[in-house]
Design an enzyme around this catalytic site. Structure first.
Site, short mmCIF file in Angstrom:
data_model
loop_
_atom_site.label_atom_id
_atom_site.label_comp_id
_atom_site.label_asym_id
_atom_site.label_seq_id
_atom_site.Cartn_x
_atom_site.Cartn_y
_atom_site.Cartn_z
N CYS A 118 0.81 -1.22 0.00
CA CYS A 118 0.00 0.00 0.00
C CYS A 118 0.84 1.27 0.00
CB CYS A 118 -0.96 0.00 1.18
SG CYS A 118 -2.06 -1.43 1.23
N HIS A 251 -3.15 7.18 2.37
CA HIS A 251 -3.58 5.87 1.88
C HIS A 251 -5.01 5.63 2.34
CE1 HIS A 251 -3.98 1.71 1.07
NE2 HIS A 251 -3.80 1.31 2.31
N ASN A 281 -10.19 -0.04 -0.11
CA ASN A 281 -8.73 -0.02 -0.09
C ASN A 281 -8.21 -0.67 -1.37
OD1 ASN A 281 -5.99 -0.38 0.36
ND2 ASN A 281 -6.22 -1.13 2.46
#
Length: 324
Positions: A118, A251, A281
């Site tokens: 990520c 993020h 996500n």
């Protein structure tokens, strides 16, 4: 020495949308209980985009790349560097970046992948900026792309509700004026066990667990602490106070993490770009997806100071401070 500025951005989400209600109904058929209220309250996610069978990261990346090139007003012939951040490559090799290079009709320059989960886009952007500053490239296409739906255990409620598929991209170009004014990357492999997909392929067989596994509480604590400290570091590096940040693009993992970071930094909620409600996500794609959305709707404007942050398995984390 030349600097590097972002001159364009683009994004792509697969057309298939799965809402929380739809996902809950599907999981109920497997005797797994969840609901829109349960997911939204704990994560802020309301839907996710999922790639159809056979659609790969390179396909999503190429679509986002095309959009970024068009937005930047440059053509394939202008790109002399491609970096793709992904944890879900099409193949073991060649790299996803090489496949994207072919799909976009780009030739000659280096193309390679970055794997920092990520944090991947932040790592890739920092790498591209360093190569431009060193005179090794002039115009770079930097992409984050994932099909995380392929590595999810759809019987694990704690993880399968969190992720989606997508891609985001930026075009970074050499400039006399600073664009990226600070960057700081970190990793600590001793935390590898709290977020991983530990499977591999050996002798034609899958070895180990092929699904994403996560210790949610441990990830939450480490993410908030690491990104708060990282923001202070990169602002100090650039010689600007945290209060001068116009936009925080973190993020897009969990709205509770975003809220905790913004509170600790003293950044008002209205200055935090949040898009995870729309796409969940998307790992390395989440930061460029959020960045592109905010540029296209007019929130992020020329002259703004933007802090982009990533945190992910490895454990990896980092921040990039950008003057638009």
């Amino acid at each position: 020495m030349s600097h590097a500025r972002i001159i364009g951005s683009g994004s792509y989400l697969p057309p298939r949308i799965v809402t929380n209600d739809q996902l809950a109904a599907d999981l109920a058929q497997r005797q797994i209980e969840t609901s829109d209220a349960w997911i939204t309250e704990r994560t802020g996610i309301r839907q996710r985009h999922l790639a159809d069978d056979g659609v790969t990261s390179s396909e999503l990346a190429a679509e986002a790349g095309r959009a970024a090139l068009e937005n930047a007003g440059v053509g394939p012939q202008d790109i002399d560097l491609i970096i793709v951040a992904t944890s879900t490559p099409d193949f073991i090799f060649p790299s996803t970046a090489c496949l994207v290079q072919s799909k976009l009709g780009i030739k000659g320059g280096p193309a390679f992948d970055v794997q920092a989960v990520c944090s991947g886009f932040v790592y890739a952007l920092t790498t591209a900026e360093a190569l431009i500053r060193a005179g090794r490239a002039r115009t770079a296409l930097v992409i984050g792309a994932e099909v995380f739906s392929r590595i999810l255990d759809w019987n694990d409620r704690s993880t399968c509700v969190l992720f989606g598929d997508g891609a985001g991209a930026v075009v970074l170009q050499a400039s006399e004026e600073p664009g990226i004014v600070g960057a700081k990357l970190h990793a600590d492999g001793s935390y590898a066990g709290i977020l991983n997909t530990a499977g591999s392929v050996s002798h034609g067989c899958v070895v180990g667990d092929p699904f994403l596994r996560m210790d949610g509480q441990a990830v939450f604590k480490l993410a908030v602490t690491a990104l708060t400290k990282s923001a202070a570091e990169v602002c100090a590096q650039a010689g600007v106070p945290v209060e001068s940040i116009d936009w925080l693009v973190p993020h897009q993992a969990n709205v509770r993490i975003l809220s905790a970071i913004s509170r600790r930094l003293g950044v008002p909620d209205e200055k935090v770009i949040v898009t995870l409600d729309k796409h969940a996500n998307t790992s390395a794609a989440s930061v460029p997806l959020a960045f592109d959305a905010a540029r296209r709707d007019g929130r992020i404007k020329a002259g703004d100071l933007v802090l982009m942050q990533g945190v992910g398995g490895g454990f990896t984390w980092g921040s990039v401070l950008v003057r638009m």
